[in-house]
Write a protein that holds these residues in place. Structure first.
Motif, PDB file in Angstrom:
ATOM      1  N   GLY A 137      -4.213   9.182  -1.605  1.00 29.48           N
ATOM      2  CA  GLY A 137      -3.840   9.384  -0.215  1.00 29.48           C
ATOM      3  C   GLY A 137      -2.451   9.961  -0.046  1.00 29.48           C
ATOM      4  O   GLY A 137      -1.720  10.211  -1.011  1.00 29.48           O
ATOM      5  N   LEU A 138      -2.062  10.156   1.199  1.00 26.47           N
ATOM      6  CA  LEU A 138      -0.755  10.711   1.531  1.00 26.47           C
ATOM      7  C   LEU A 138       0.333   9.741   1.104  1.00 26.47           C
ATOM      8  O   LEU A 138       0.281   8.551   1.394  1.00 26.47           O
ATOM      9  CB  LEU A 138      -0.675  10.958   3.041  1.00 26.47           C
ATOM     10  N   ARG A 139       1.340  10.240   0.377  1.00 26.68           N
ATOM     11  CA  ARG A 139       2.403   9.372  -0.114  1.00 26.68           C
ATOM     12  C   ARG A 139       3.721  10.136  -0.177  1.00 26.68           C
ATOM     13  O   ARG A 139       3.749  11.355  -0.176  1.00 26.68           O
ATOM     14  CB  ARG A 139       2.055   8.802  -1.487  1.00 26.68           C
ATOM     15  N   ASP A 140       4.803   9.363  -0.270  1.00 25.54           N
ATOM     16  CA  ASP A 140       6.137   9.932  -0.450  1.00 25.54           C
ATOM     17  C   ASP A 140       6.463   9.842  -1.935  1.00 25.54           C
ATOM     18  O   ASP A 140       6.794   8.777  -2.447  1.00 25.54           O
ATOM     19  CB  ASP A 140       7.158   9.141   0.372  1.00 25.54           C
ATOM     20  N   THR A 141       6.339  10.952  -2.646  1.00 22.39           N
ATOM     21  CA  THR A 141       6.512  10.967  -4.092  1.00 22.39           C
ATOM     22  C   THR A 141       7.979  11.123  -4.464  1.00 22.39           C
ATOM     23  O   THR A 141       8.614  12.118  -4.111  1.00 22.39           O
ATOM     24  CB  THR A 141       5.695  12.108  -4.727  1.00 22.39           C
ATOM     25  N   ILE A 142       8.513  10.133  -5.180  1.00 22.18           N
ATOM     26  CA  ILE A 142       9.899  10.168  -5.639  1.00 22.18           C
ATOM     27  C   ILE A 142       9.903   9.808  -7.124  1.00 22.18           C
ATOM     28  O   ILE A 142       9.971   8.629  -7.489  1.00 22.18           O
ATOM     29  CB  ILE A 142      10.795   9.192  -4.850  1.00 22.18           C
ATOM     30  N   PRO A 143       9.809  10.802  -8.006  1.00 20.36           N
ATOM     31  CA  PRO A 143       9.769  10.518  -9.446  1.00 20.36           C
ATOM     32  C   PRO A 143      11.082   9.921  -9.940  1.00 20.36           C
ATOM     33  O   PRO A 143      12.143  10.105  -9.342  1.00 20.36           O
ATOM     34  CB  PRO A 143       9.529  11.904 -10.068  1.00 20.36           C
ATOM     35  N   VAL A 144      11.010   9.196 -11.056  1.00 23.22           N
ATOM     36  CA  VAL A 144      12.203   8.670 -11.702  1.00 23.22           C
ATOM     37  C   VAL A 144      13.146   9.821 -12.048  1.00 23.22           C
ATOM     38  O   VAL A 144      12.717  10.865 -12.537  1.00 23.22           O
ATOM     39  CB  VAL A 144      11.832   7.888 -12.981  1.00 23.22           C
ATOM     40  N   GLY A 145      14.418   9.653 -11.753  1.00 17.48           N
ATOM     41  CA  GLY A 145      15.418  10.681 -11.997  1.00 17.48           C
ATOM     42  C   GLY A 145      15.755  11.508 -10.767  1.00 17.48           C
ATOM     43  O   GLY A 145      16.736  12.266 -10.773  1.00 17.48           O
ATOM     44  N   THR A 146      14.957  11.361  -9.693  1.00 18.53           N
ATOM     45  CA  THR A 146      15.223  12.117  -8.464  1.00 18.53           C
ATOM     46  C   THR A 146      16.557  11.695  -7.858  1.00 18.53           C
ATOM     47  O   THR A 146      16.861  10.505  -7.733  1.00 18.53           O
ATOM     48  CB  THR A 146      14.107  11.879  -7.431  1.00 18.53           C
ATOM     49  N   GLY A 162       0.808  -1.219   0.000  1.00 19.92           N
ATOM     50  CA  GLY A 162       0.000   0.000   0.000  1.00 19.92           C
ATOM     51  C   GLY A 162       0.840   1.267   0.000  1.00 19.92           C
ATOM     52  O   GLY A 162       0.310   2.362   0.192  1.00 19.92           O
ATOM     53  N   GLU A 163       2.159   1.125  -0.246  1.00 20.92           N
ATOM     54  CA  GLU A 163       3.052   2.286  -0.226  1.00 20.92           C
ATOM     55  C   GLU A 163       3.793   2.443  -1.559  1.00 20.92           C
ATOM     56  O   GLU A 163       3.911   1.492  -2.332  1.00 20.92           O
ATOM     57  CB  GLU A 163       4.083   2.139   0.902  1.00 20.92           C
ATOM     58  N   SER A 164       4.276   3.654  -1.800  1.00 21.61           N
ATOM     59  CA  SER A 164       5.067   3.911  -3.004  1.00 21.61           C
ATOM     60  C   SER A 164       6.340   3.065  -2.964  1.00 21.61           C
ATOM     61  O   SER A 164       6.941   2.867  -1.903  1.00 21.61           O
ATOM     62  CB  SER A 164       5.441   5.392  -3.093  1.00 21.61           C
ATOM     63  N   SER A 165       6.746   2.561  -4.128  1.00 27.76           N
ATOM     64  CA  SER A 165       7.932   1.707  -4.201  1.00 27.76           C
ATOM     65  C   SER A 165       8.905   2.272  -5.225  1.00 27.76           C
ATOM     66  O   SER A 165       8.498   2.919  -6.202  1.00 27.76           O
ATOM     67  CB  SER A 165       7.545   0.268  -4.553  1.00 27.76           C
ATOM     68  N   GLN A 166      10.191   2.021  -5.015  1.00 26.97           N
ATOM     69  CA  GLN A 166      11.240   2.588  -5.872  1.00 26.97           C
ATOM     70  C   GLN A 166      12.417   1.628  -6.003  1.00 26.97           C
ATOM     71  O   GLN A 166      12.612   0.742  -5.167  1.00 26.97           O
ATOM     72  CB  GLN A 166      11.791   3.913  -5.303  1.00 26.97           C
ATOM     73  N   VAL A 167      13.206   1.847  -7.047  1.00 25.65           N
ATOM     74  CA  VAL A 167      14.522   1.224  -7.186  1.00 25.65           C
ATOM     75  C   VAL A 167      15.543   2.351  -7.302  1.00 25.65           C
ATOM     76  O   VAL A 167      15.364   3.277  -8.101  1.00 25.65           O
ATOM     77  CB  VAL A 167      14.614   0.306  -8.415  1.00 25.65           C
TER      78      VAL A 167
END
Length: 270
Positions: A151-160, A127-132
């Motif tokens: 909902g409330l999330r930690d947004t980390i776009p590709v390239g960050t 249920g949370e944002s996922s990243q590599v």
């Protein structure tokens, strides 16, 4: 321009294939070696080619490349500064860690393409944002992500680009480094050597408000064909949902996602 960039210690212009030994005597693979016309690059390439065969002393490199001893020493030290060359326990020159990093980066397309379905599954399971994340110098860069849709999330776009000094992904990307780079990574970091020892023991990392107040995360290592850690797979979100022990809730599924990506990368590299 520094005089050393225009002329090697023998007094010959760097455009000559062997810096003063223009006959080409002693050049490895001379039948296939074609100078580019940029002497310093050609000479550095000869040194790296010689090290492909294994560890070599300065004398070995001089013999293998046909370059003047001062030239070999100067270039080998410069290559070591940028980690293209290292030293073994006997003081011999060897290929450095930067070569391995670049080789890993060359295969990152497979990692990125394999990440999409794995991150979607991870997002839906937690249920949370996922990243590599991959390490690039002093930064960790998001190369793939799956955002929580509502909902409330930690947004980390590709390239960050994020700091290597804080966060569970940074812990993972540093924890399995060699001793020198681990010590360097701990400088000014918000985590300790004890924290990284725990990461290595468990096989995953967590952070609570380390990178940003109110944000928690959990990460696990993705390994390349050689077994080296090449990336970190993570989830991140508000502490209210992940809790102050996010690893207890989510480590198992994140480690499984990391294993899936490791397998995908290894298959592509076999």
């Amino acid at each position: 321009m520094d005089i050393l960039d225009a002329m090697d210690p023998t007094g010959a212009p760097l455009g000559t294939p062997l810096g003063g030994r223009g006959t080409g005597a002693g050049m490895p693979g001379e039948s296939s070696f074609t100078p580019s016309g940029v002497g310093v690059i050609d000479k550095a390439s000869l040194i790296l080619d010689a090290l492909e065969a294994g560890p070599a002393s300065l004398a070995d490199l001089v013999e293998a490349t046909g370059l003047a001893r001062p030239t070999v020493h100067r270039l080998a030290v410069a290559l070591a500064h940028h980690r293209f060359v290292g030293r073994d326990v006997q003081g011999r020159f060897v290929l450095g860690s930067r070569v391995v990093e670049l080789a890993s980066a060359a295969g990152e397309d497979r990692l990125i393409s394999a990440s999409a379905p794995v991150l979607l599954q991870l997002r839906d399971a937690t249920g949370e944002s996922s990243q590599v994340f991959r390490r690039q110098g002093e930064w960790r860069v998001c190369v793939a992500s799956a955002e929580r849709p509502i909902g409330l999330r930690d947004t980390i776009p590709v390239g960050t680009q994020l700091s290597m000094r804080a966060g569970s992904a940074a812990q993972v990307l540093i924890a399995w480094e060699d001793h020198a780079r681990l010590i360097e990574g701990l400088s000014h970091a918000r985590f300790s050597a004890t924290t990284l020892a725990g990461v290595r023991r468990r096989g995953w990392a967590q952070s609570i408000g380390e990178r940003e107040p109110g944000i928690a995360s959990v990460s696990a290592p993705v390994r390349g064909p050689s077994g080296r850690v090449i990336a970190a797979v993570s989830i991140s979100g508000p502490i209210e949902r992940l809790s102050k022990q996010p690893g207890q809730k989510h480590a198992e599924v994140i480690v499984q996602a990391a294993r899936q990506l490791t397998e995908a990368v290894r298959v592509s590299g076999s």
